[in-house]
Design a protein around this motif. Sequence first.
Motif, short mmCIF file in Angstrom:
data_model
loop_
_atom_site.label_atom_id
_atom_site.label_comp_id
_atom_site.label_asym_id
_atom_site.label_seq_id
_atom_site.Cartn_x
_atom_site.Cartn_y
_atom_site.Cartn_z
N GLU A 77 26.25 -34.22 2.29
CA GLU A 77 27.07 -33.01 2.37
C GLU A 77 27.15 -32.31 1.02
O GLU A 77 27.13 -31.08 0.94
CB GLU A 77 28.49 -33.35 2.85
CG GLU A 77 28.57 -33.81 4.28
CD GLU A 77 28.22 -35.29 4.44
OE1 GLU A 77 28.22 -36.03 3.44
OE2 GLU A 77 27.93 -35.70 5.58
N GLY A 78 27.22 -33.11 -0.06
CA GLY A 78 27.32 -32.53 -1.40
C GLY A 78 26.10 -31.73 -1.80
O GLY A 78 26.21 -30.65 -2.37
N CYS A 80 24.03 -30.30 0.26
CA CYS A 80 23.97 -29.10 1.11
C CYS A 80 24.96 -28.04 0.62
O CYS A 80 24.63 -26.85 0.61
CB CYS A 80 24.27 -29.47 2.56
SG CYS A 80 23.04 -30.57 3.29
N GLU A 81 26.14 -28.47 0.20
CA GLU A 81 27.12 -27.51 -0.32
C GLU A 81 26.65 -26.90 -1.64
O GLU A 81 26.79 -25.70 -1.86
CB GLU A 81 28.47 -28.20 -0.52
CG GLU A 81 29.18 -28.53 0.77
CD GLU A 81 30.42 -29.36 0.56
OE1 GLU A 81 30.90 -29.45 -0.59
OE2 GLU A 81 30.92 -29.93 1.55
N ARG A 82 26.08 -27.74 -2.50
CA ARG A 82 25.62 -27.22 -3.79
C ARG A 82 24.42 -26.29 -3.60
O ARG A 82 24.24 -25.33 -4.35
CB ARG A 82 25.27 -28.37 -4.72
CG ARG A 82 24.90 -27.88 -6.10
CD ARG A 82 24.98 -28.95 -7.13
NE ARG A 82 24.44 -28.47 -8.39
CZ ARG A 82 24.20 -29.23 -9.42
NH1 ARG A 82 24.49 -30.52 -9.37
NH2 ARG A 82 23.69 -28.73 -10.52
N TRP A 83 23.59 -26.56 -2.60
CA TRP A 83 22.43 -25.73 -2.32
C TRP A 83 22.85 -24.28 -2.08
O TRP A 83 22.17 -23.36 -2.49
CB TRP A 83 21.68 -26.29 -1.12
CG TRP A 83 20.41 -25.57 -0.80
CD1 TRP A 83 19.17 -25.83 -1.29
CD2 TRP A 83 20.25 -24.45 0.08
NE1 TRP A 83 18.26 -24.96 -0.76
CE2 TRP A 83 18.90 -24.10 0.08
CE3 TRP A 83 21.13 -23.73 0.88
CZ2 TRP A 83 18.40 -23.06 0.85
CZ3 TRP A 83 20.63 -22.68 1.63
CH2 TRP A 83 19.28 -22.36 1.62
N VAL A 84 23.97 -24.10 -1.38
CA VAL A 84 24.44 -22.74 -1.06
C VAL A 84 24.80 -21.98 -2.33
O VAL A 84 24.56 -20.78 -2.44
CB VAL A 84 25.65 -22.81 -0.10
CG1 VAL A 84 26.26 -21.44 0.11
CG2 VAL A 84 25.25 -23.42 1.22
N HIS A 85 25.34 -22.68 -3.32
CA HIS A 85 25.84 -22.01 -4.53
C HIS A 85 24.85 -22.01 -5.68
O HIS A 85 25.03 -21.25 -6.64
CB HIS A 85 27.13 -22.69 -5.00
CG HIS A 85 28.18 -22.75 -3.95
ND1 HIS A 85 28.84 -21.62 -3.52
CD2 HIS A 85 28.68 -23.77 -3.22
CE1 HIS A 85 29.70 -21.95 -2.58
NE2 HIS A 85 29.62 -23.26 -2.38
N PHE A 102 23.95 -22.27 4.35
CA PHE A 102 22.98 -23.35 4.57
C PHE A 102 22.36 -23.14 5.95
O PHE A 102 23.07 -22.99 6.94
CB PHE A 102 23.68 -24.70 4.47
CG PHE A 102 22.73 -25.85 4.38
CD1 PHE A 102 21.98 -26.05 3.24
CD2 PHE A 102 22.58 -26.72 5.43
CE1 PHE A 102 21.10 -27.11 3.14
CE2 PHE A 102 21.70 -27.79 5.36
CZ PHE A 102 20.96 -27.98 4.21
N HIS A 106 23.71 -30.55 8.34
CA HIS A 106 23.82 -31.58 7.31
C HIS A 106 23.18 -32.89 7.77
O HIS A 106 22.64 -33.63 6.96
CB HIS A 106 25.29 -31.83 6.94
CG HIS A 106 25.97 -30.62 6.37
ND1 HIS A 106 25.84 -30.26 5.06
CD2 HIS A 106 26.78 -29.71 6.93
CE1 HIS A 106 26.55 -29.16 4.83
NE2 HIS A 106 27.13 -28.81 5.97
#
Length: 184
Positions: A77-78, A80-85, A102, A106
């Motif tokens: 999840e981390g 995937c979340e960082r990928w967005v930002h 994303f 996930h």
Amino acid sequence: MRPKKHKTTGSNDLFRARLDQIINMKHELVLLAGKIDWDWIDGEIAPLYSENGRPGIATRFMIGLLLLKHTYGLSDEGVCERWVHDSYFQFFTGEEFFQHAFTHEHSDLSHWRKRLGDKLELLLAESLRVAHEAGALRSQDLKRVAADTTVQPKAITFPTDAELLHAAIKDLNRLARRHGVRLR
């Protein structure tokens, strides 16, 4: 079904920003993305796909996420979340334009790890090749390898309150049968 080959358009889009125009092209992830032989990895993973079904997720995207996850010590999840930002994460995984959301689930990462199975050794081989080529790894460094097995998972279960309660109920039932006590 095997994913379709990703093609970069090379053109500008009035409403979207091209990543290579907004990021530092000398950043470590950009340089690393240029050194990895993504086509070779894609060719090695191709036999894992069936001929039927919907097209799979691009190999570079999923392998890139797995590499980023382990490089930065993130959870599924981390990463995937960082990928967005993080525009560098997006560039590393093969995106041409900046994405604001994303584009996959996930859980796709765990499905991919199961699909890869023994092929994870290919990632290790490619990472060693890139490190050797970049000068970060010398041949003499590979003469002796130390393996630390202290973090190997063991087949030990630790008792929880529910497990202890269940064991106590079973013991009491056994004792009641032995002494002729009727239970409801």
